[in-house]
Design a protein around this motif. Sequence first.
Motif, PDB file in Angstrom:
ATOM      1  N   THR B 264     -59.179  32.743 -39.266  1.00 26.49           N
ATOM      2  CA  THR B 264     -58.220  33.436 -38.392  1.00 26.49           C
ATOM      3  C   THR B 264     -56.941  33.801 -39.135  1.00 26.49           C
ATOM      4  OG1 THR B 264     -57.340  31.315 -37.673  1.00 26.49           O
ATOM      5  CG2 THR B 264     -59.057  32.286 -36.307  1.00 26.49           C
ATOM      6  N   THR B 265     -56.982  33.603 -40.459  1.00 25.70           N
ATOM      7  CA  THR B 265     -55.765  33.852 -41.246  1.00 25.70           C
ATOM      8  C   THR B 265     -55.219  35.254 -41.014  1.00 25.70           C
ATOM      9  OG1 THR B 265     -56.737  32.432 -42.918  1.00 25.70           O
ATOM     10  CG2 THR B 265     -54.781  33.677 -43.560  1.00 25.70           C
ATOM     11  N   HIS B 266     -56.149  36.243 -41.088  1.00 21.08           N
ATOM     12  CA  HIS B 266     -55.684  37.635 -40.977  1.00 21.08           C
ATOM     13  C   HIS B 266     -55.140  37.938 -39.582  1.00 21.08           C
ATOM     14  CE1 HIS B 266     -59.939  37.278 -40.267  1.00 21.08           C
ATOM     15  NE2 HIS B 266     -59.952  38.378 -39.550  1.00 21.08           N
ATOM     16  N   PHE B 267     -55.724  37.223 -38.544  1.00 18.03           N
ATOM     17  CA  PHE B 267     -55.190  37.436 -37.200  1.00 18.03           C
ATOM     18  C   PHE B 267     -53.751  36.925 -37.120  1.00 18.03           C
ATOM     19  CE2 PHE B 267     -59.793  36.960 -35.908  1.00 18.03           C
ATOM     20  CZ  PHE B 267     -59.981  38.328 -35.783  1.00 18.03           C
ATOM     21  N   ARG B 268     -53.577  35.742 -37.730  1.00 17.35           N
ATOM     22  CA  ARG B 268     -52.219  35.174 -37.721  1.00 17.35           C
ATOM     23  C   ARG B 268     -51.266  36.065 -38.488  1.00 17.35           C
ATOM     24  NH1 ARG B 268     -51.855  29.441 -36.595  1.00 17.35           N
ATOM     25  NH2 ARG B 268     -49.964  29.434 -37.850  1.00 17.35           N
ATOM     26  N   SER B 269     -51.775  36.604 -39.624  1.00 12.20           N
ATOM     27  CA  SER B 269     -50.924  37.495 -40.412  1.00 12.20           C
ATOM     28  C   SER B 269     -50.557  38.725 -39.599  1.00 12.20           C
ATOM     29  CB  SER B 269     -51.663  37.946 -41.678  1.00 12.20           C
ATOM     30  OG  SER B 269     -52.025  36.833 -42.429  1.00 12.20           O
ATOM     31  N   ALA B 270     -51.602  39.278 -38.908  1.00 14.36           N
ATOM     32  CA  ALA B 270     -51.360  40.474 -38.098  1.00 14.36           C
ATOM     33  C   ALA B 270     -50.366  40.163 -36.987  1.00 14.36           C
ATOM     34  CB  ALA B 270     -52.670  40.978 -37.515  1.00 14.36           C
ATOM     35  N   ASP B 271     -50.526  38.959 -36.409  1.00 20.19           N
ATOM     36  CA  ASP B 271     -49.636  38.567 -35.317  1.00 20.19           C
ATOM     37  C   ASP B 271     -48.198  38.435 -35.837  1.00 20.19           C
ATOM     38  OD1 ASP B 271     -49.331  37.854 -32.585  1.00 20.19           O
ATOM     39  OD2 ASP B 271     -48.948  35.801 -33.242  1.00 20.19           O
ATOM     40  N   ALA B 272     -48.087  37.816 -37.027  1.00 16.74           N
ATOM     41  CA  ALA B 272     -46.752  37.652 -37.621  1.00 16.74           C
ATOM     42  C   ALA B 272     -46.154  39.022 -37.929  1.00 16.74           C
ATOM     43  CB  ALA B 272     -46.861  36.808 -38.893  1.00 16.74           C
ATOM     44  N   ARG B 274     -46.873  41.756 -36.423  1.00 16.07           N
ATOM     45  CA  ARG B 274     -46.538  42.407 -35.152  1.00 16.07           C
ATOM     46  C   ARG B 274     -45.180  41.907 -34.647  1.00 16.07           C
ATOM     47  NH1 ARG B 274     -47.086  41.097 -29.999  1.00 16.07           N
ATOM     48  NH2 ARG B 274     -48.074  39.121 -30.538  1.00 16.07           N
ATOM     49  N   ARG B 275     -44.993  40.565 -34.770  1.00 20.35           N
ATOM     50  CA  ARG B 275     -43.715  40.001 -34.310  1.00 20.35           C
ATOM     51  C   ARG B 275     -42.549  40.557 -35.125  1.00 20.35           C
ATOM     52  NH1 ARG B 275     -46.552  35.027 -33.336  1.00 20.35           N
ATOM     53  NH2 ARG B 275     -46.085  34.351 -35.449  1.00 20.35           N
ATOM     54  N   ASN B 276     -42.787  40.617 -36.463  1.00 26.25           N
ATOM     55  CA  ASN B 276     -41.740  41.172 -37.322  1.00 26.25           C
ATOM     56  C   ASN B 276     -41.465  42.629 -36.978  1.00 26.25           C
ATOM     57  OD1 ASN B 276     -41.419  38.812 -38.693  1.00 26.25           O
ATOM     58  ND2 ASN B 276     -42.838  39.355 -40.341  1.00 26.25           N
ATOM     59  N   TYR B 277     -42.592  43.334 -36.717  1.00 27.72           N
ATOM     60  CA  TYR B 277     -42.468  44.755 -36.406  1.00 27.72           C
ATOM     61  C   TYR B 277     -41.665  44.955 -35.127  1.00 27.72           C
ATOM     62  CZ  TYR B 277     -43.897  49.524 -35.326  1.00 27.72           C
ATOM     63  OH  TYR B 277     -43.894  50.852 -35.025  1.00 27.72           O
ATOM     64  N   ILE B 278     -41.994  44.106 -34.117  1.00 31.29           N
ATOM     65  CA  ILE B 278     -41.288  44.235 -32.837  1.00 31.29           C
ATOM     66  C   ILE B 278     -39.806  43.902 -33.019  1.00 31.29           C
ATOM     67  CG2 ILE B 278     -41.037  43.194 -30.540  1.00 31.29           C
ATOM     68  CD1 ILE B 278     -44.103  42.992 -30.495  1.00 31.29           C
ATOM     69  N   ALA B 279     -39.567  42.824 -33.810  1.00 30.92           N
ATOM     70  CA  ALA B 279     -38.166  42.444 -34.054  1.00 30.92           C
ATOM     71  C   ALA B 279     -37.431  43.579 -34.756  1.00 30.92           C
ATOM     72  CB  ALA B 279     -38.126  41.167 -34.897  1.00 30.92           C
ATOM     73  N   LEU B 281     -38.285  46.685 -34.705  1.00 29.02           N
ATOM     74  CA  LEU B 281     -38.175  47.809 -33.774  1.00 29.02           C
ATOM     75  C   LEU B 281     -37.012  47.592 -32.791  1.00 29.02           C
ATOM     76  CD1 LEU B 281     -40.008  50.251 -33.773  1.00 29.02           C
ATOM     77  CD2 LEU B 281     -41.234  49.286 -31.836  1.00 29.02           C
ATOM     78  N   SER B 282     -36.906  46.342 -32.335  1.00 34.38           N
ATOM     79  CA  SER B 282     -35.822  46.022 -31.398  1.00 34.38           C
ATOM     80  C   SER B 282     -34.473  46.226 -32.071  1.00 34.38           C
ATOM     81  CB  SER B 282     -35.923  44.563 -30.924  1.00 34.38           C
ATOM     82  OG  SER B 282     -37.146  44.380 -30.281  1.00 34.38           O
ATOM     83  N   GLU B 283     -34.411  45.776 -33.334  1.00 37.20           N
ATOM     84  CA  GLU B 283     -33.177  45.927 -34.092  1.00 37.20           C
ATOM     85  C   GLU B 283     -32.823  47.409 -34.254  1.00 37.20           C
ATOM     86  OE1 GLU B 283     -31.116  43.737 -35.203  1.00 37.20           O
ATOM     87  OE2 GLU B 283     -29.847  45.014 -36.474  1.00 37.20           O
ATOM     88  N   ARG B 284     -33.872  48.178 -34.613  1.00 35.73           N
ATOM     89  CA  ARG B 284     -33.649  49.620 -34.791  1.00 35.73           C
ATOM     90  C   ARG B 284     -33.240  50.266 -33.462  1.00 35.73           C
ATOM     91  NH1 ARG B 284     -36.175  52.166 -39.333  1.00 35.73           N
ATOM     92  NH2 ARG B 284     -36.934  50.610 -40.776  1.00 35.73           N
ATOM     93  N   ASN B 285     -33.888  49.797 -32.397  1.00 32.51           N
ATOM     94  CA  ASN B 285     -33.577  50.346 -31.076  1.00 32.51           C
ATOM     95  C   ASN B 285     -32.127  50.071 -30.702  1.00 32.51           C
ATOM     96  OD1 ASN B 285     -34.673  51.859 -29.009  1.00 32.51           O
ATOM     97  ND2 ASN B 285     -34.888  50.061 -27.700  1.00 32.51           N
ATOM     98  N   LEU B 286     -31.718  48.827 -31.038  1.00 32.29           N
ATOM     99  CA  LEU B 286     -30.333  48.451 -30.765  1.00 32.29           C
ATOM    100  C   LEU B 286     -29.380  49.350 -31.542  1.00 32.29           C
ATOM    101  CD1 LEU B 286     -29.105  46.207 -29.026  1.00 32.29           C
ATOM    102  CD2 LEU B 286     -28.801  44.869 -31.104  1.00 32.29           C
ATOM    103  N   LYS B 287     -29.739  49.576 -32.815  1.00 34.55           N
ATOM    104  CA  LYS B 287     -28.897  50.438 -33.641  1.00 34.55           C
ATOM    105  C   LYS B 287     -28.894  51.861 -33.102  1.00 34.55           C
ATOM    106  CE  LYS B 287     -29.306  47.860 -37.955  1.00 34.55           C
ATOM    107  NZ  LYS B 287     -29.966  47.775 -39.255  1.00 34.55           N
TER     108      LYS B 287
END
Lengths: 157, 507
Positions: B264-272, B274-279, B281-287
């Motif tokens: 499940t390593t790659h799933f965890r990597s993808a999940d991580a 995704r979380r980074n991406y969302i963070a 994205l949120s940061e960019r959205n805030l900006k």
Amino acid sequence: MTDTPSNDLRLVVIDDDQIVLTLTSLMMRSIDKGAQISCFSKPAREINDILTLVANATQRTIIFLDINMPDMNGWEVLDVIASATSGKLPTNVRIYVLSSSINTADKLKAYSNPLVSGFFEKPLLQEDLRNLLFGEHVASMDRLWVENTERRKTDIR
Amino acid sequence: MEVVSELPGIIFQYIAEPDGSIRFTYVSGKAEDIWGFSAEDAYKMGGQVLKNIHPDDMQRYRDTIAHSNKEGIAISVPFRVIHSDGRLRWVQANSSPNYLEDGRIMRTGTVIDITESKLTQDNIRASEQEAHTIFRDLDTRIQQFSKTRENLLQALDHLPIGIFIKTVDNRFSYANKFYYSLWGFRSLQQLQQANWDSVRSNIRDWGQITETDRKLVSSGKTATQVDVNIIDNAGNTRYFDVTKCLFQPNNGGEHEILGILFETTHFRSADAERRNYIADLSERNLKLERFSQIISHQLRAPVTTVMAVTNWIAGNLDATDDNGRILLEGLADATKKIDDVVRDLNDVLAPVQAQSVELVRFNDLIEDVQIPLHKETGPDGLEIIHDFSGAAEIHTVPKYLYNLFHHILATNVRQKRKGQKLTIGIKSERYPEGIDVTMRDNGAGVDMNTYGKLTMELFQMYHSQNETDHKGLPASKKQAGILRATIDINSTPGSGTVIHIYLNDLR
């Protein structure tokens, strides 16, 4: 603060941009040479003078209020006036937001404030000022638009 | 003789004449049971009794007797007899010749019923044959099975999951390539010979694993562990979901554990990610929101100041100062363009909720749109007559639809003939894909030879028909894409303009 005495009309401009203060005064003066004009560029420091003008207004008083100002913004000025007047302006006093903002949220916020009679997008044209003083106020149409939008949303819900 | 008659066979003696005929001189009592003729019958019938011998065996019998007579030797010959009652019997005849002085031969012997033993023998032979066939088939099957097993093992080695069979104390009877490679071994044998204690230090959840193994063996219940953390041979941290169940070997030995590892390593990597991406994205959205504020306030404020000053100077310019007027008009035009860009940027950066789809009634829309139009034409300069009975409402983005109607009607207003009231008729109709809003006016019209018959997306309409041509600005493109609207324009100079706006319901 600059002040020019007149008996019938007082124009109050609250804006940190000196050019806006000057131009609005010039426009007013070209329409009504006798109007009293009061300009405030630092409302945080001059808020008491503003409150005094509102409280003691004996003639028709039109206030143009900018939103985006460094020390005290337009919303904060409104809050102070609302607090001082218990939310009820003298009947001869009208406050209009005069802002360069084209943000719909700002417009809605302005119209949702009971002290605000209208919203003008900068630049203020001489024609706008003339209409405001002598004719049908276009900003009231804007207000109608906003009110209609809100009402319809409620109807649809 | 009484005793002889009880013997389980026939004792006989006959004399063979030189002409080949025979005459029985003695036949014991069991003859009828075995042969079908009684002793008395045999005495009477002589050689006729031999007719009961099976035809297929007769010649062999005769040849054997002839050989015996010729050589003077005892013979033992098995053959079949067809009993008088029809039964087939196997018998074994043992006899020997005695040569009499007169040339005759006296043959004395026995006939024993060997039917049972013969059948048994045949059965054994058949069984042997069958066994032979079975063993030969079994061998083929074993070979086939070996091949299948080999194929199966190869297939298991190519699976992207780990499979192993081991005892609780980590003696491996099987592991596929994925599993033994995980630990850096090149073969199952290497894994089996390895010191597992040195390997287990790479498993962070080792304690939990051994506990699970013990519980599995004692309870027999299949168990799954998720996110088991393993550092592989290359030093990479990897995660697995491990499912284990009891495995009973064929040899009846002790219970083993069959385990399957799903990485499940790659799933965890993808999940991580995704979380980074969302963070991010949120940061960019805030900006973006901050930038939107800057656009709406800080950037537009000086623009409006320039516009205001330009307006003021233009209004107070000496009427004879043509150069000054040209320069001011250029300044006003340039400033207006900057302001348009700022407005477009503001639209692009507007919060997503501003684009939410809502139910819009065309009556309300027209009521709103005509307010600023009347401001341009004066209260008596414009009349809008509408009929929205064909389609009264649509789900769309209200602000964008307002913008669209405003742009189109403002364009119509610019074509208003001087001194004549501009009348615009608006009608809506449903068509299979959406709603067709038709606008027809009595304005001056435009030359379509210049503009052509246009069927285009909304953003093209905005900017190719506008006097202020800032074609392709993102705000309008975005709005066009969201509204999914197309526009068809027909206009003739002097005859007004007909515009069809085809709208899709966005619900």
